[in-house]
Design an enzyme around this catalytic site. Structure first.
Site, short mmCIF file in Angstrom:
data_model
loop_
_atom_site.label_atom_id
_atom_site.label_comp_id
_atom_site.label_asym_id
_atom_site.label_seq_id
_atom_site.Cartn_x
_atom_site.Cartn_y
_atom_site.Cartn_z
N LYS A 105 0.88 -1.17 0.00
CA LYS A 105 0.00 0.00 0.00
C LYS A 105 0.92 1.22 0.00
CE LYS A 105 -2.64 3.48 1.48
NZ LYS A 105 -2.21 4.77 0.97
N ALA B 240 2.05 5.31 -0.91
CA ALA B 240 1.46 6.64 -0.77
C ALA B 240 0.64 6.99 -2.02
CB ALA B 240 2.55 7.68 -0.54
N GLY C 282 6.56 5.88 8.35
CA GLY C 282 5.73 7.07 8.38
C GLY C 282 5.83 7.80 9.70
N GLU D 207 9.21 2.10 11.02
CA GLU D 207 10.25 3.13 10.95
C GLU D 207 9.52 4.47 11.00
OE1 GLU D 207 13.61 5.25 8.16
OE2 GLU D 207 12.34 3.69 7.30
N LEU D 208 9.74 5.22 12.08
CA LEU D 208 8.95 6.42 12.31
C LEU D 208 9.81 7.67 12.24
CD1 LEU D 208 6.81 5.03 15.27
CD2 LEU D 208 6.41 4.83 12.81
N CYS E 34 13.35 11.62 6.58
CA CYS E 34 13.12 11.38 8.01
C CYS E 34 14.42 11.49 8.81
CB CYS E 34 12.48 10.01 8.23
SG CYS E 34 13.40 8.64 7.50
#
Length: 404
Positions: A163, A165, A215, A237-238, A271
Site C-alpha cells: 500500500k 502513498a 511514516g 520506521e517512524l 526522516c
C-alpha cells in the site's frame, strides 16, 4: 482505525510537483478486487514458500540487473511523481539494485539454521516464512523504501502486498511490474491501490500475517496497535526530530557543508534530515552567518536540471503545511533570517528557510531549520553534552541521528 487523517487523504493520482499538473488518476480497488488480490497472495505463498534459496537468489539477481539496466526510466517516474532531483532519483534506483544484490548474495547465510545447546539430541533455531506481509510505504523515497522491505521479505519466502502513498501510484505499479518481469510468480508481489480507510481491513484480515510501515509516529501507533490486537508482528520506521550539534572542536568547514546538505537532502523531505541545530557559543555567529548565506545561494529549479540544488516539494498539501508551520513559528516569536515564502508560479516550490528562536519562544514551537546558541564551560563540557543529548533524545521518538 487507520484513517485518512493519519495516513493519506489524497486521491490516488500522479500530480507533477514541478508544474502542478494532474497527469493521471487511478480508481481505488473496491472490496471485490481487494479480495481477489488477497486470495492471489495466499495462493502464491503456498507455492513460493517451497522455492529454494538458490531460486530466490536467482530472481533477486535478475531484479538487480533490471534496475541497473533501466535505472533512468524508473528514475524519471520518481521525479515525475514526487519531484526528487533526477540525479538523486537515479542514485535511489541504483541503491535499490545494490540492496537486492546484497540479499541475493547473503540471504541464505542470514537464514541458516542456528544450533542451540539443549539436553535434546539436536536443537536448532530455524527461520520460516510467515506469509503475505503488508507494507505501508511513504512517498519520499518511493522505490528504496519498498525494496528495502521487499528484497529481504521475498528472499525469506514471504509474499508482499504494497500500500504505497497516494501520490506515487506509478512508482508502486512499476515496482510490481519489475518483480513480474523477472519471473516471480503472479501474486508474489502486488500493489494495492487502496484508500486509507481500507487499510485496517487489510491488517486484520487473517491472510495478512504481518505489517510494516514507514511514516509518522501517529500512523505507526495506530498500525502497531491494530496489529497487536490481532497478535500480528509489525515493524515500524517512524519520523524523528534530529539534532545537529556542532562543538568548537569540530572541523568548521566540514560541519557547515554537512549541515546544509543534511537539512536540504531530498528537498528537506527526509526522516533522517537534520531538523534542529545546536551550535556552541564560540562559533555560533560565524556558523549562522555562513549557514544562512549558503542556504540563500542554493539554486531552486526544475529537478531534471543537473545544476538544481532544491526542487519542488512533493504536493500542494505539503507546501501549504510547511508555510503554515513557518508562519505559526514566526507568530510564536521566532526570527526569520531567510526564506519563508512560496515561490509563485507553477509547481510546489518553497524558499529554503532559516529560523532562529528568541528567548520568549516556547519549546516545541520552532520548525525547520532552526539554530540555537549553546554556551560551554570546558571543565563541565563532557557532562553537559551528555545531559543535553539525553534531553534531546527524550523530546521525540522514531528515526534519530545525532551529529557532533
Amino acid at each position: 482505525m487507520v484513517g485518512a487523517r493519519l495516513l493519506n487523504c489524497m486521491p490516488i493520482a500522479t500530480i507533477n510537483p514541478t508544474t502542478g499538473e494532474k497527469l493521471k488518476e487511478f480508481s481505488p480497488f473496491d472490496d471485490a478486487e481487494i479480495e481477489k488480490r488477497l486470495r492471489r497472495a495466499e495462493d502464491a505463498f503456498r507455492k513460493y514458500r517451497r522455492t529454494t534459496f538458490a531460486e530466490r537468489s536467482e530472481l533477486l539477481h535478475a531484479v538487480t540487473e533490471l534496475l541497473f539496466q533501466e535505472k533512468e526510466k524508473f528514475a524519471e517516474i520518481v521525479t515525475l511523481e514526487m519531484g526528487k532531483l533526477f540525479r538523486d532519483s537515479v542514485a535511489e534506483i541504483e541503491k535499490c539494485a545494490r540492496g537486492c544484490r546484497f540479499y541475493a548474495e547473503n540471504g541464505e547465510r542470514f537464514l541458516e539454521d542456528e544450533a542451540a545447546q539443549t539436553d535434546a539430541a539436536e536443537s536448532y533455531v530455524q527461520y520460516q516464512p510467515l506469509g503475505p506481509v503488508l507494507a505501508i510505504m511513504p512517498w519520499n523515497f518511493p522505490f528504496w523504501q519498498v525494496f528495502r522491505f521487499a528484497a529481504p521479505a521475498l528472499f525469506a519466502g514471504n509474499v508482499g502486498l504494497l500500500k504505497h502513498a497516494s501520490n506515487v501510484p506509478q512508482c508502486a505499479l512499476s515496482i510490481e511490474e519489475i518483480f513480474c518481469r523477472v519471473g516471480f510468480d503472479d501474486g508474489v508481489f502486488q500493489t494495492l491501490l487502496v484508500e486509507p480507510e481500507q487499510v485496517e481491513k487489510l491488517i486484520v484480515d487473517a491472510r495478512v500475517k504481518a505489517v510494516t510501515l514507514t511514516g509518522s509516529d501517529k500512523a505507526g501507533s495506530v498500525v502497531a496497535s491494530t496489529a497487536a490486537r490481532e497478535i500480528k508482528k509489525s515493524v515500524l520506521e517512524l519520523g524523528g526530530s534530529d539534532a545537529f550539534i556542532v562543538m568548537p572542536s569540530a572541523d568548521f568547514e566540514r560541519a557547515l557543508s554537512t549541515a546544509v546538505k543534511a537539512r536540504t537532502i531530498n528537498t528537506g523531505q527526509s526522516c533522517i534530515a537534520a531538523k534542529r541545530f545546536m551550535i556552541a557559543d564560540q562559533i555560533y555567529d560565524e556558523f549562522l552567518d555562513q549557514f544562512v548565506a549558503r542556504m540563500r545561494a542554493l539554486k531552486i529549479g526544475e529537478p531534471i536540471d543537473e545544476t538544481t540544488d532544491i526542487g519542488p516539494l512533493a504536493t500542494e498539501h505539503i507546501l501549504q503545511a510547511v508555510h503554515d508551520q513557518v508562519q505559526k513559528t514566526i507568530a510564536a516569536g521566532a526570527k526569520l533570517l531567510t526564506g519563508g515564502n512560496r515561490i509563485h508560479g507553477t509547481g510546489f516550490f518553497y524558499e529554503p528557510t532559516v529560523l532562529v528562536p528568541r528567548r520568549s519562544v516556547r519549546p516545541g514551537r520552532i520548525c525547520f531549520p532552526r539554530s540555537q546558541r549553546r554556551r560551554r564551560d570546558p571543565v563541565r563540557e563532557r557532562h553537559h553534552i551528555w545531559s543535553r543529548l539525553q534531553r534531546v533524545d527524550e523530546r521525540s521518538r522514531g528515526t534519530e541521528a545525532f551529529r557532533i
